[in-house]
Scaffold this motif. Structure first.
Motif, mmCIF file in Angstrom:
data_model
loop_
_atom_site.group_PDB
_atom_site.id
_atom_site.type_symbol
_atom_site.label_atom_id
_atom_site.label_comp_id
_atom_site.label_asym_id
_atom_site.label_seq_id
_atom_site.Cartn_x
_atom_site.Cartn_y
_atom_site.Cartn_z
ATOM 1 N N SER A 7 3.723 8.590 11.545
ATOM 2 C CA SER A 7 2.933 8.181 12.697
ATOM 3 C C SER A 7 3.133 6.692 12.997
ATOM 4 O O SER A 7 3.293 6.289 14.153
ATOM 5 C CB SER A 7 1.445 8.477 12.447
ATOM 6 O OG SER A 7 0.656 8.017 13.508
ATOM 7 N N LEU A 8 3.137 5.858 11.961
ATOM 8 C CA LEU A 8 3.349 4.419 12.154
ATOM 9 C C LEU A 8 4.736 4.121 12.697
ATOM 10 O O LEU A 8 4.911 3.226 13.533
ATOM 11 C CB LEU A 8 3.117 3.672 10.842
ATOM 12 C CG LEU A 8 1.669 3.560 10.375
ATOM 13 C CD1 LEU A 8 1.618 3.004 8.964
ATOM 14 C CD2 LEU A 8 0.860 2.691 11.320
ATOM 15 N N LEU A 9 5.727 4.851 12.226
ATOM 16 C CA LEU A 9 7.087 4.625 12.702
ATOM 17 C C LEU A 9 7.254 5.007 14.163
ATOM 18 O O LEU A 9 7.988 4.375 14.903
ATOM 19 C CB LEU A 9 8.087 5.387 11.831
ATOM 20 C CG LEU A 9 8.226 4.868 10.408
ATOM 21 C CD1 LEU A 9 9.124 5.786 9.588
ATOM 22 C CD2 LEU A 9 8.741 3.440 10.369
ATOM 23 N N LYS A 10 6.557 6.050 14.590
ATOM 24 C CA LYS A 10 6.592 6.461 16.002
ATOM 25 C C LYS A 10 5.939 5.415 16.888
ATOM 26 O O LYS A 10 6.377 5.155 18.002
ATOM 27 C CB LYS A 10 5.897 7.800 16.196
ATOM 28 C CG LYS A 10 6.679 8.981 15.719
ATOM 29 C CD LYS A 10 5.907 10.251 15.965
ATOM 30 C CE LYS A 10 6.598 11.455 15.366
ATOM 31 N NZ LYS A 10 5.809 12.673 15.486
ATOM 32 N N ALA A 11 4.855 4.801 16.392
ATOM 33 C CA ALA A 11 4.111 3.828 17.177
ATOM 34 C C ALA A 11 4.864 2.509 17.328
ATOM 35 O O ALA A 11 4.614 1.760 18.258
ATOM 36 C CB ALA A 11 2.751 3.579 16.531
ATOM 37 N N ALA A 12 5.769 2.246 16.414
ATOM 38 C CA ALA A 12 6.489 0.963 16.430
ATOM 39 C C ALA A 12 7.493 0.876 17.547
ATOM 40 O O ALA A 12 7.965 1.774 18.110
ATOM 41 C CB ALA A 12 7.197 0.737 15.100
ATOM 42 N N ILE B 194 0.848 -1.193 0.000
ATOM 43 C CA ILE B 194 0.000 0.000 0.000
ATOM 44 C C ILE B 194 0.887 1.246 0.000
ATOM 45 O O ILE B 194 2.009 1.213 0.494
ATOM 46 C CB ILE B 194 -0.954 0.045 1.219
ATOM 47 C CG1 ILE B 194 -0.175 -0.039 2.532
ATOM 48 C CG2 ILE B 194 -1.990 -1.055 1.139
ATOM 49 C CD1 ILE B 194 -1.016 0.196 3.770
ATOM 50 N N ALA B 195 0.361 2.324 -0.561
ATOM 51 C CA ALA B 195 1.033 3.622 -0.535
ATOM 52 C C ALA B 195 0.365 4.453 0.554
ATOM 53 O O ALA B 195 -0.863 4.538 0.614
ATOM 54 C CB ALA B 195 0.904 4.306 -1.888
ATOM 55 N N LEU B 196 1.172 5.040 1.413
ATOM 56 C CA LEU B 196 0.656 5.841 2.524
ATOM 57 C C LEU B 196 1.187 7.259 2.437
ATOM 58 O O LEU B 196 2.348 7.462 2.076
ATOM 59 C CB LEU B 196 1.084 5.237 3.860
ATOM 60 C CG LEU B 196 0.572 3.839 4.179
ATOM 61 C CD1 LEU B 196 1.240 3.316 5.439
ATOM 62 C CD2 LEU B 196 -0.933 3.867 4.361
ATOM 63 N N PRO B 197 0.379 8.239 2.814
ATOM 64 C CA PRO B 197 0.892 9.605 2.896
ATOM 65 C C PRO B 197 2.043 9.676 3.906
ATOM 66 O O PRO B 197 2.100 8.892 4.853
ATOM 67 C CB PRO B 197 -0.308 10.416 3.391
ATOM 68 C CG PRO B 197 -1.500 9.572 3.106
ATOM 69 C CD PRO B 197 -1.041 8.148 3.155
ATOM 70 N N GLU B 198 2.937 10.626 3.702
ATOM 71 C CA GLU B 198 4.117 10.735 4.561
ATOM 72 C C GLU B 198 3.749 10.919 6.031
ATOM 73 O O GLU B 198 4.396 10.356 6.915
ATOM 74 C CB GLU B 198 4.996 11.900 4.088
ATOM 75 C CG GLU B 198 6.380 11.862 4.670
ATOM 76 C CD GLU B 198 7.315 12.840 4.007
ATOM 77 O OE1 GLU B 198 8.164 13.386 4.733
ATOM 78 O OE2 GLU B 198 7.201 13.055 2.801
#
Length: 147
Positions: free
Chosen positions: A142-147, A133-137
């Motif tokens: 946000s996903l990287l912070k949650a990981a 999937i392509a995600l907005p930056e």
């Protein structure tokens, strides 16, 4: 180009347009006048050595002239997938959850993906279990912070 495009380019964004392009004079001398744009995007490529990888690409483009001087960047592009099949791994993979793919050229060559699963560790899974999937930056950050 020292690589072959294996997929469509996604997540295309402009980097610079017209006089904001550092190499605009060289582009006009080499390829002609046009409304030049420097763009970036993500695609699956095959390198000269046969390795397959997802890479961020940069290139110049002008209407009526086309894409010119395409190059891959040194840093691997961030890539995300959604799980569509967790059969045999219900504790490790959640259906419809977004996972970040870690770079692994050997795994990609075999059709596998290295993802960080629910255990918090990275493991190889068949690429058929996921859809890219392509995600907005902003969502990627946000996903990287949650990981």
């Amino acid at each position: 180009m020292d690589f072959e495009l294996l997929s469509d380019i996604t997540e295309i964004e402009p980097i610079a347009v017209g006089s904001r392009i550092r190499d605009i004079a060289k582009l006009r001398r080499k390829h002609g006048r046009g409304r030049w744009r420097k763009l970036k995007g993500v695609a699956t490529i095959r390198l000269r050595n046969g390795h397959v990888r997802v890479a961020e690409l940069h290139w110049y483009e002008a209407h009526g002239i086309g894409r010119k001087d395409m190059k891959q960047t040194k840093k691997p592009a961030l890539r995300f997938v959604v799980c569509i099949d967790n059969k045999d791994y219900p504790a490790s993979l959640e259906l419809h959850k977004i996972y970040r793919v870690l770079p692994d050229e050997d795994a990609a060559a075999d059709g596998d993906l290295r993802v960080i699963d629910e255990s918090g560790e990275d493991y190889l899974y068949s690429g058929e279990r996921f859809v890219p999937i392509a995600l907005p930056e902003a969502v990627q950050k946000s996903l990287l912070k949650a990981a």
